[in-house]
Motif scaffolding. Structure first.
Motif, PDB file in Angstrom:
ATOM      1  N   GLY A 143       7.718  21.089 -11.791  1.00  0.00           N
ATOM      2  CA  GLY A 143       6.398  20.817 -12.347  1.00  0.00           C
ATOM      3  C   GLY A 143       5.432  20.379 -11.260  1.00  0.00           C
ATOM      4  O   GLY A 143       4.256  20.758 -11.243  1.00  0.00           O
ATOM      5  N   LEU A 144       5.960  19.609 -10.315  1.00  0.00           N
ATOM      6  CA  LEU A 144       5.164  19.077  -9.211  1.00  0.00           C
ATOM      7  C   LEU A 144       4.480  20.188  -8.422  1.00  0.00           C
ATOM      8  O   LEU A 144       3.313  20.090  -8.055  1.00  0.00           O
ATOM      9  CB  LEU A 144       6.100  18.304  -8.290  1.00  0.00           C
ATOM     10  CG  LEU A 144       5.563  17.076  -7.618  1.00  0.00           C
ATOM     11  CD1 LEU A 144       5.098  16.078  -8.645  1.00  0.00           C
ATOM     12  CD2 LEU A 144       6.655  16.460  -6.767  1.00  0.00           C
ATOM     13  N   PHE A 145       5.245  21.250  -8.158  1.00  0.00           N
ATOM     14  CA  PHE A 145       4.705  22.291  -7.295  1.00  0.00           C
ATOM     15  C   PHE A 145       4.023  23.400  -8.079  1.00  0.00           C
ATOM     16  O   PHE A 145       3.379  24.265  -7.502  1.00  0.00           O
ATOM     17  CB  PHE A 145       5.818  22.851  -6.399  1.00  0.00           C
ATOM     18  CG  PHE A 145       6.371  21.801  -5.476  1.00  0.00           C
ATOM     19  CD1 PHE A 145       5.620  21.359  -4.395  1.00  0.00           C
ATOM     20  CD2 PHE A 145       7.603  21.219  -5.724  1.00  0.00           C
ATOM     21  CE1 PHE A 145       6.104  20.372  -3.558  1.00  0.00           C
ATOM     22  CE2 PHE A 145       8.090  20.234  -4.895  1.00  0.00           C
ATOM     23  CZ  PHE A 145       7.348  19.796  -3.809  1.00  0.00           C
ATOM     24  N   ARG A 146       4.185  23.378  -9.419  1.00  0.00           N
ATOM     25  CA  ARG A 146       3.514  24.403 -10.205  1.00  0.00           C
ATOM     26  C   ARG A 146       2.145  23.907 -10.669  1.00  0.00           C
ATOM     27  O   ARG A 146       1.226  24.672 -10.853  1.00  0.00           O
ATOM     28  CB  ARG A 146       4.372  24.809 -11.413  1.00  0.00           C
ATOM     29  CG  ARG A 146       4.874  26.253 -11.262  1.00  0.00           C
ATOM     30  CD  ARG A 146       5.653  26.689 -12.483  1.00  0.00           C
ATOM     31  NE  ARG A 146       6.975  26.055 -12.503  1.00  0.00           N
ATOM     32  CZ  ARG A 146       7.532  25.554 -13.598  1.00  0.00           C
ATOM     33  NH1 ARG A 146       6.877  25.591 -14.739  1.00  0.00           N
ATOM     34  NH2 ARG A 146       8.735  25.023 -13.566  1.00  0.00           N
ATOM     35  N   ASP A 147       2.017  22.594 -10.804  1.00  0.00           N
ATOM     36  CA  ASP A 147       0.772  22.007 -11.293  1.00  0.00           C
ATOM     37  C   ASP A 147      -0.189  21.808 -10.125  1.00  0.00           C
ATOM     38  O   ASP A 147       0.112  21.079  -9.180  1.00  0.00           O
ATOM     39  CB  ASP A 147       1.087  20.660 -11.951  1.00  0.00           C
ATOM     40  CG  ASP A 147      -0.123  20.105 -12.699  1.00  0.00           C
ATOM     41  OD1 ASP A 147      -1.254  20.496 -12.349  1.00  0.00           O
ATOM     42  OD2 ASP A 147       0.089  19.291 -13.610  1.00  0.00           O
ATOM     43  N   ALA A 148      -1.347  22.474 -10.189  1.00  0.00           N
ATOM     44  CA  ALA A 148      -2.322  22.393  -9.095  1.00  0.00           C
ATOM     45  C   ALA A 148      -2.777  20.957  -8.857  1.00  0.00           C
ATOM     46  O   ALA A 148      -3.061  20.556  -7.731  1.00  0.00           O
ATOM     47  CB  ALA A 148      -3.529  23.274  -9.392  1.00  0.00           C
ATOM     48  N   PHE A 149      -2.794  20.138  -9.898  1.00  0.00           N
ATOM     49  CA  PHE A 149      -3.210  18.748  -9.758  1.00  0.00           C
ATOM     50  C   PHE A 149      -2.317  18.016  -8.764  1.00  0.00           C
ATOM     51  O   PHE A 149      -2.798  17.305  -7.887  1.00  0.00           O
ATOM     52  CB  PHE A 149      -3.167  18.051 -11.127  1.00  0.00           C
ATOM     53  CG  PHE A 149      -3.379  16.568 -11.036  1.00  0.00           C
ATOM     54  CD1 PHE A 149      -4.663  16.045 -10.861  1.00  0.00           C
ATOM     55  CD2 PHE A 149      -2.300  15.691 -11.096  1.00  0.00           C
ATOM     56  CE1 PHE A 149      -4.860  14.683 -10.759  1.00  0.00           C
ATOM     57  CE2 PHE A 149      -2.497  14.313 -10.988  1.00  0.00           C
ATOM     58  CZ  PHE A 149      -3.777  13.812 -10.823  1.00  0.00           C
ATOM     59  N   VAL A 192      -0.286  19.383  -6.429  1.00  0.00           N
ATOM     60  CA  VAL A 192      -0.404  19.934  -5.073  1.00  0.00           C
ATOM     61  C   VAL A 192      -1.626  19.324  -4.396  1.00  0.00           C
ATOM     62  O   VAL A 192      -1.563  18.863  -3.252  1.00  0.00           O
ATOM     63  CB  VAL A 192      -0.494  21.479  -5.116  1.00  0.00           C
ATOM     64  CG1 VAL A 192      -0.729  22.022  -3.714  1.00  0.00           C
ATOM     65  CG2 VAL A 192       0.782  22.075  -5.714  1.00  0.00           C
ATOM     66  N   ASP A 193      -2.753  19.287  -5.138  1.00  0.00           N
ATOM     67  CA  ASP A 193      -3.973  18.663  -4.604  1.00  0.00           C
ATOM     68  C   ASP A 193      -3.733  17.201  -4.265  1.00  0.00           C
ATOM     69  O   ASP A 193      -4.175  16.700  -3.225  1.00  0.00           O
ATOM     70  CB  ASP A 193      -5.109  18.737  -5.639  1.00  0.00           C
ATOM     71  CG  ASP A 193      -5.815  20.077  -5.584  1.00  0.00           C
ATOM     72  OD1 ASP A 193      -5.446  20.875  -4.695  1.00  0.00           O
ATOM     73  OD2 ASP A 193      -6.708  20.323  -6.419  1.00  0.00           O
ATOM     74  N   LEU A 194      -3.016  16.517  -5.165  1.00  0.00           N
ATOM     75  CA  LEU A 194      -2.737  15.099  -4.973  1.00  0.00           C
ATOM     76  C   LEU A 194      -1.985  14.863  -3.658  1.00  0.00           C
ATOM     77  O   LEU A 194      -2.337  13.969  -2.873  1.00  0.00           O
ATOM     78  CB  LEU A 194      -1.906  14.584  -6.150  1.00  0.00           C
ATOM     79  CG  LEU A 194      -1.487  13.126  -6.090  1.00  0.00           C
ATOM     80  CD1 LEU A 194      -2.646  12.241  -6.521  1.00  0.00           C
ATOM     81  CD2 LEU A 194      -0.280  12.877  -6.980  1.00  0.00           C
ATOM     82  N   ILE A 195      -0.969  15.701  -3.409  1.00  0.00           N
ATOM     83  CA  ILE A 195      -0.162  15.541  -2.192  1.00  0.00           C
ATOM     84  C   ILE A 195      -1.021  15.799  -0.969  1.00  0.00           C
ATOM     85  O   ILE A 195      -1.053  15.002  -0.018  1.00  0.00           O
ATOM     86  CB  ILE A 195       1.053  16.504  -2.230  1.00  0.00           C
ATOM     87  CG1 ILE A 195       1.987  16.104  -3.376  1.00  0.00           C
ATOM     88  CG2 ILE A 195       1.801  16.475  -0.908  1.00  0.00           C
ATOM     89  CD1 ILE A 195       2.984  17.193  -3.759  1.00  0.00           C
TER      90      ILE A 195
END
Lengths: 370, 294
Positions: free
Chosen positions: B71-77, B79-82
Motif C-alpha cells: 500500500g505504501l508504494f502504491r499510494d501516491a500520498f 510516495v510523496d510523503l517519503i
C-alpha cells in the motif's frame, strides 16, 4: 643643506644597491613587551643568513613578519627595492619551510608540491614537469603518489622544501627545519639544504637555535637576544670575535672569569694576573674557549709574553668520545679544558696538579657595566 | 597456625582470571542486555507488526500480509510523503551546516575564557526543551509576529513563515544547530593553523585557502554533523507538528497520526521500519564518505 641631504641619503642608498632583503627598524610589540625591537638587517642576493638565538629571542617572529604571517608594529620590509610591509602573505612570493613541515595531509606528495603552481595558474603540463623536477631535486620521485603521513620525518621535510622551492620564490624562509629530525639525518639535511640553496643561488633566511647549524650552513649569522640584534657577522667572525659575552657563550662553549682590568694590558683575577690583548680599564668578563687551552705538567714553563699560564687541580674528567673534558679547579673557579682524545691514552687523573696555558690573543675581554 | 601461614604464601587463593576477551564481554554485558530489551526486541516486534493485517477501528489480525508495505508504494500520498520527508530533512541538514560552520570555525580558533563562554552559549539552547523553543518560533514567525511585521512595514508583501515547510525548516535548523556545531568541532582536529599559513605563503588567497585546504580537512566533522542532523530531522516530530500546523506531511508526524489518531498500527510499524531503512542508508553514505577521504 644640499650636503646634509646627501649625507643622510648615502648610507641607505649603498645598502639598497646590494641588499635583496632589507629590514628597516622592524619591530613587533605585544602590549608593553617587545618580541622584536627595531631590527635592521640587509641580506645580499644569494646569501643564506641564520637568525640564531635562544627561544623567545624574536627570531621566529622576525621570520613570520618577513613571510607576512605577523604584521609588524613598526618598520619596513623591503625585497628587491619594493616595500612589501603591507602586502598579504599570498602575494609575497616567499617559500616558507615550517618546523612542523605543515604539509597538506589530504593531498599526495605531488599535489602538495603542485599547490603553489596551481595557485599561480601555471599550465597543467608545466606543473607536471616542474613538480617532477622539484621532487627529483630532493630525491623523492618515487614517492610522488604517497600521502604525507606515509612518509618519514626526513622525507616530509624534503617534500616541504620541494613545495617551497618549486614556486621559485624570491626568498626562501626556513623556520627551524631540522629540529624535528634525528642527529644523523640532521647532518645530511644540513648539507642538502645548503647545496640546493647554493645551486639555485636563492636568498634564504634560516631560523635556528642550534649554533652548529648556523655556523656550518650559513654565509652570515645574526645573533639575537630578547628581540635585539647582538651581532651580525660571518660564522668565523661571530665565533672568533664575539661582540658580547652573550654571543661568546651562545656560539660555542666558553669559560668565564671575572676580573679587574688595570689598563696596562693585564687583568687581575683573584691573585692571578692575566695578560690580555686590550688596555681597557675597570671590571671585565674574561672568556676563553675550552679547546684553546692546553693542559701542561704542573712544572712551570719559563715566563712567556704571548701566553697566559695558571695553575689548578683536575676535579673531573669526562670522556666524550672524540674529546676529553677536564674540569680544572683554579682558586675556587672551574675552568673547562677540552683536548682531543687519542685512543684513550694520556688521560690525566682527578687530583693531578696541572698548568693551563693559552695564548694571550685567545683571551676575550668584555667590559662590564658596573 | 603460623606454620599454615608459612605454607600458604599470601594471595595464594585460587583466582578467577579473565582473558582480555572475557573482561570485554563482562563489561559489555549490561549495555548489550539493555539494548536487546529496549531496542532490538521492540524493533523486531515492529517488523512483525508491519506484516500484520490492520482492521477497521484499530484492530490487528495476526496473519501475515504484505498489505501495509505494498500500500505504501502504491499510494501516491505515501510516495510523496517519503520523498518530501527526505527532501525537507536534507534541506534542514544543509541549512544547519551552512549557519553552523562559521560558528564552529570561529569557536575552533578562539581560546581561553572566551572559548569557554562561547561553547556554553552554543550548548545552552539544549537546556530548554524543543517544545518550548518551537513555541518561541511560533511567536516569532506568526502572521502578527515581529518578523512578518517588519517585512510588511518595509513595504514588501510578507511571505508566510508558519504552518508550511518554511516554518519547519527554520525551526528545526535552529533546534539542531548545537548538535551540528559540536559535531563539527569534534571533527576539526585535523585543522592546523600552520597548514593554512603554508597555503597562504604558497599564494592561496583566503577564499582559495578555504576551498582547497580548510574545507577538505573538515570533511570528517561535516559528515558527522550532517549524519546526526539528518537522522534527528527525519525523526523529529514535535516541531514539524507545531510549526507545520498539520499541513506539512512528514514521516514522523504521519507515524504519530497512524498510531495515535487512525489507530492503524501495522501501517505505523511499516513507516517506522522505513525510517530505520533511511537511517541505514544515511549511515552507509557516511561510512562511504569517511572511506573516500582516508
Amino acid at each position: 643643506m644640499m650636503q646634509h641631504k646627501n649625507l643622510s641619503a648615502a648610507p641607505s642608498a649603498s645598502t639598497e644597491s646590494n641588499a635583496h632583503l632589507r629590514l628597516d627598524g622592524l619591530t613587533k610589540r605585544y602590549g608593553e613587551s617587545f618580541a622584536v625591537a627595531s631590527l635592521d638587517l640587509a641580506v645580499p642576493k644569494g646569501e643564506l643568513v641564520a637568525l640564531l638565538g635562544p627561544s623567545g629571542c624574536g627570531k621566529t617572529t622576525t621570520l613570520r613578519m618577513v613571510a607576512g604571517l605577523i604584521t609588524p608594529s613598526e618598520g619596513r620590509i623591503v625585497v628587491g627595492g619594493n616595500d612589501i610591509t603591507a602586502m598579504p602573505p599570498y602575494q609575497r612570493d616567499m617559500g616558507l619551510v615550517f618546523q612542523s613541515y605543515a604539509l597538506f595531509p589530504h593531498m599526495s606528495v605531488a599535489k602538495n608540491v603542485a599547490f603553489g603552481l596551481e595557485m599561480r595558474k601555471v599550465p597543467k603540463t608545466e606543473i607536471a614537469t616542474r613538480v617532477k623536477d622539484a621532487l627529483a631535486m630532493v630525491r623523492l620521485e618515487t614517492l610522488a603518489e604517497r600521502k604525507p603521513r606515509e612518509l618519514s620525518g626526513g622525507q616530509q621535510q624534503r617534500v616541504a622544501l620541494a613545495r617551497a622551492l618549486v614556486i621559485q620564490p624570491s626568498i626562501l624562509l626556513l623556520d627551524e627545519p631540522l629540529s624535528n629530525l634525528d642527529a644523523k639525518l640532521r647532518d645530511e639535511m644540513r648539507n642538502e639544504i645548503r647545496d640546493i640553496q647554493q645551486n639555485l643561488g636563492i636568498t634564504a633566511v634560516f631560523v635556528t637555535h642550534d649554533q652548529v647549524e648556523a655556523l656550518s650552513m650559513c654565509d652570515k649569522v645574526v645573533v639575537m637576544k630578547a628581540g635585539k640584534l647582538e651581532q651580525i657577522g660571518t660564522p668565523v667572525e661571530v665565533y672568533e670575535q664575539p661582540a658580547s659575552p652573550f654571543v661568546a657563550s651562545f656560539v660555542g662553549r666558553t669559560n668565564r672569569l671575572e676580573g679587574m682590568a688595570k689598563g696596562d694590558g693585564t687583568i687581575q683575577v683573584g691573585t692571578i694576573a692575566l695578560k690580555v690583548p686590550t688596555r681597557t680599564r675597570g671590571p671585565v668578563d674574561i672568556m676563553m674557549r675550552p679547546h684553546r687551552i692546553r693542559l701542561l705538567e704542573a712544572t712551570r714553563d719559563p715566563a712567556d709574553d704571548s701566553t697566559n699560564q695558571i695553575h689548578g687541580t683536575i676535579k673531573r674528567v669526562t670522556f666524550v668520545g672524540d674529546l676529553l673534558q677536564y674540569h680544572v679547579d683554579v682558586e675556587g673557579s672551574e675552568i673547562i679544558v677540552e683536548a682531543a682524545s687519542d685512543h684513550g691514552r694520556g688521560i690525566r687523573n682527578v687530583g693531578m696538579p696541572v698548568t693551563l696555558s693559552w695564548r694571550v690573543e685567545d683571551t676575550m675581554v668584555f667590559g662590564r657595566s658596573a | 597456625m603460623s606454620t599454615a601461614a608459612a605454607a600458604h604464601p599470601p594471595y595464594s587463593m585460587p583466582r578467577v582470571t579473565l582473558g582480555r576477551a572475557g573482561t570485554a564481554t563482562l563489561l559489555l554485558l549490561p549495555i548489550a542486555l539493555v539494548n536487546a530489551m529496549g531496542f532490538i526486541v521492540p524493533v523486531l516486534n515492529l517488523l512483525r507488526m508491519s506484516f500484520y493485517e490492520a482492521l477497521a477501528g484499530g484492530g490487528i489480525r495476526e496473519t501475515f500480509t504484505l498489505a501495509s508495505w505494498s500500500g505504501l508504494f502504491r499510494d501516491a500520498f505515501y510516495v510523496d510523503l517519503i520523498v518530501n520527508s527526505i527532501v525537507v530533512s536534507l534541506s534542514i541538514t544543509f541549512a544547519t551546516l551552512l549557519v553552523s560552520y562559521p560558528i564552529a570555525l570561529y569557536l575552533h580558533r578562539s581560546s581561553g575564557r572566551w572559548r569557554t563562554f562561547l561553547t556554553v552559549l552554543v550548548i545552552s539552547p539544549l537546556l530548554t526543551s524543543a517544545v518550548v523553543r518551537t513555541y518561541g518560533w511560533i511567536a516569532l514567525l506568526a502572521d502578527q509576529g515581529p518578523i512578518v511585521g517588519s517585512i510588511a512595514a518595509l513595504g514588501f508583501t510578507p511571505p508566510r513563515l508558519m504552518f508550511n515547510t518554511t516554518g519547519v525548516v527554520i525551526g528545526l535548523t535552529e533546534i539542531l544547530m548545537p548538535y551540528m556545531i559540536l559535531s563539527l568541532l569534534a571533527g576539526f582536529g585535523r585543522l592546523d593553523p600552520r597548514v593554512e599559513e603554508a597555503a597562504m605563503t604558497l599564494g592561496a588567497r583566503p577564499s582559495q585557502t578555504f576551498w582547497r585546504v580548510i574545507l577538505p580537512l573538515t570533511v570528517p566533522g561535516i559528515a558527522l554533523g550532517c549524519l546526526l542532523c539528518f537522522v534527528l530531522a527525519v525523526s523529529s516530530f514535535i516541531t514539524p507538528k507545531l510549526l507545520g500546523g498539520g499541513r506539512v506531511f512528514l514521516l514522523a508526524t504521519e507515524i504519530y497520526d497512524q498510531a495515535i489518531v487512525t489507530l492503524n498500527w501495522p501501517l505505523a510499524a511499516t513507516l517506522s521500519m522505513l525510517v530505520l531503512i533511511i537511517f541505514g542508508a544515511a549511515l552507509a553514505v557516511y561510512a562511504r564518505v569517511l572511506r573516500v577521504i582516508e
